[in-house]
Design a protein around this motif. Sequence first.
Motif, PDB file in Angstrom:
ATOM      1  N   ASP A 153       0.824  -1.140  -0.064  1.00 41.46           N
ATOM      2  CA  ASP A 153       0.077  -0.072  -0.017  1.00 41.46           C
ATOM      3  C   ASP A 153       0.894   1.286   0.119  1.00 41.46           C
ATOM      4  N   ALA A 154       2.102   0.998  -0.286  1.00 43.45           N
ATOM      5  CA  ALA A 154       3.159   2.229  -0.249  1.00 43.45           C
ATOM      6  C   ALA A 154       4.648   1.699  -0.659  1.00 43.45           C
ATOM      7  N   ASN A 171       4.917   1.035  -8.970  1.00 39.67           N
ATOM      8  CA  ASN A 171       3.689   1.848  -8.335  1.00 39.67           C
ATOM      9  C   ASN A 171       2.348   1.638  -9.348  1.00 39.67           C
ATOM     10  N   CYS A 175      -0.921  -0.460  -9.322  1.00 40.70           N
ATOM     11  CA  CYS A 175      -2.231   0.105  -9.458  1.00 40.70           C
ATOM     12  C   CYS A 175      -2.978  -0.064 -10.676  1.00 40.70           C
ATOM     13  N   LYS A 200      -0.099   4.620  -5.194  1.00 43.68           N
ATOM     14  CA  LYS A 200      -0.040   4.657  -3.970  1.00 43.68           C
ATOM     15  C   LYS A 200       0.937   5.597  -3.431  1.00 43.68           C
TER      16      LYS A 200
END
Length: 494
Positions: A153-154, A171, A175, A200
């Motif tokens: 999530d990061a 990233n 996503c 994210k």
Amino acid sequence: MASIRVAPSRAQRALNLLRTVNSASSSCPCHSNPQHHHNAHHALNPFAGNRRKLATPADMSQQKEYAFEMAASSIRFGPGCTKEVGMDFKNLGAKKVMVVTDETVRQLDAMKQVQEGLDREGIPFEVFSKTRVEPKDYSIREAIDFAKPYGPDAFLAVGGGSVIDTAKLMNLYTCCPDADFLDFVNAPLGKGHPVTAKLKPLIAVPTTAGTGSETTGTAIFDLVDKKAKTGIAHRNLKPTLGICDPINTRTMPSAVHASSGLDVLCHALESWTAIPYYERTPRPSNPINRPAYQGANPISDIFSLQALRSTIQYLPRAVADPDDWEAQSNMLLAATLAGVGFGNAGVHLCHGMSYPISSQNPGYKHVGYNVTQAIIPHGVSVAVTAPAVFKFTGASNPERHLQAAEAFGVDTSQVKKESAGEVLSEALANFLVKLGDQPRGLKALGFNNGHVDMLVEGTIPQARVLMLAPNLDVSGGQEEREQLRGLFTDAMEY
């Protein structure tokens, strides 16, 4: 009885001004001649004469741009601030962090600092350390395939531009799991779709002082089957935060300091001399389609010129003395400043020509790089053409080229405008020679005149940056090829 004059209200005065601006046509010779831009008139007032009527949606493609946007990551700068990164992710509410680095940086104190920071805050993380220096499309795909099953999530990037760019694309495609790889790649090599997904959070911790990737929405890699370097550029790719800790650049070898710093030098020079934003076409029909690289603009100018001056002052010191902390810190700051400048204004010929130079490397391995494969470091591939490039672009904007020459210490008080490009070219060549261990032209990299046509064909697809090059015919036809052929020939030696 005398008549009474009522002063117009503030709102009425503003309305009258807007009517005046939008109703008048430009009489400024700078706007009527696209090769004559950025003169002293615009240095004083960049908006003077910029009074074009707004286009209707039907004719947007024929209209020049009328606005620019500024986008950059939040930046934290200071020695030792790497240790705060765990708290940053806790503040973001992160539960699973994907840490992206390379095998060399994984052994350095920067990685130790971020891992301790994440552990201290109890934040789970996974490390991907197989990032390739000067990434290829297949190395990017490998990184994406590693990230998808983990479902972070990061993201946290710790390393140079290659690491940060790889993390941006991990990233993006995590996503957008159903996207084709070429969907977002810059046209014409890819489809050039805008990035509409919410990505994210990404924190970037640069360990080199060069790319400025911690501030930009650009990620660069080699598209192997096309034998061309390309990338993806969109504001949504930019990191949430760049943590610029000068302590992390102290481990850079002298050769890496030099090549990284040359990237900063060209970022600054190219964004400073790019065509102005109001000469770029087409005007977007929707702001989401406004490119990240928009042309020189009054805000980028401030960052680019300061980055140029700092690089000229501090890069020779940083290369010559590994213990000169002041010079190294200022080079990291210069890289970040240049990143804000070119991340919005863009680069042009040095970078456009560098991509085939890197991807068509005939076997050159740069001294001081601890890698087994042949490599032309990005900063070297960019700077090697710079004397030829700025000699070519000088006529487009003599004032700006002379200002750049002044930054190198040249007395330009008696220089004629028609000599501006030649004077800047000579100043650049002298700077590169004095820096030491730099190839003095393409011949030193193993290229010869027989390679020129392939180098030209590898440059033509770089429309995203070539469209910002002053004096260049960007039709993709014979005239553009002849101009590029001349530039590569001139760049063979200096």
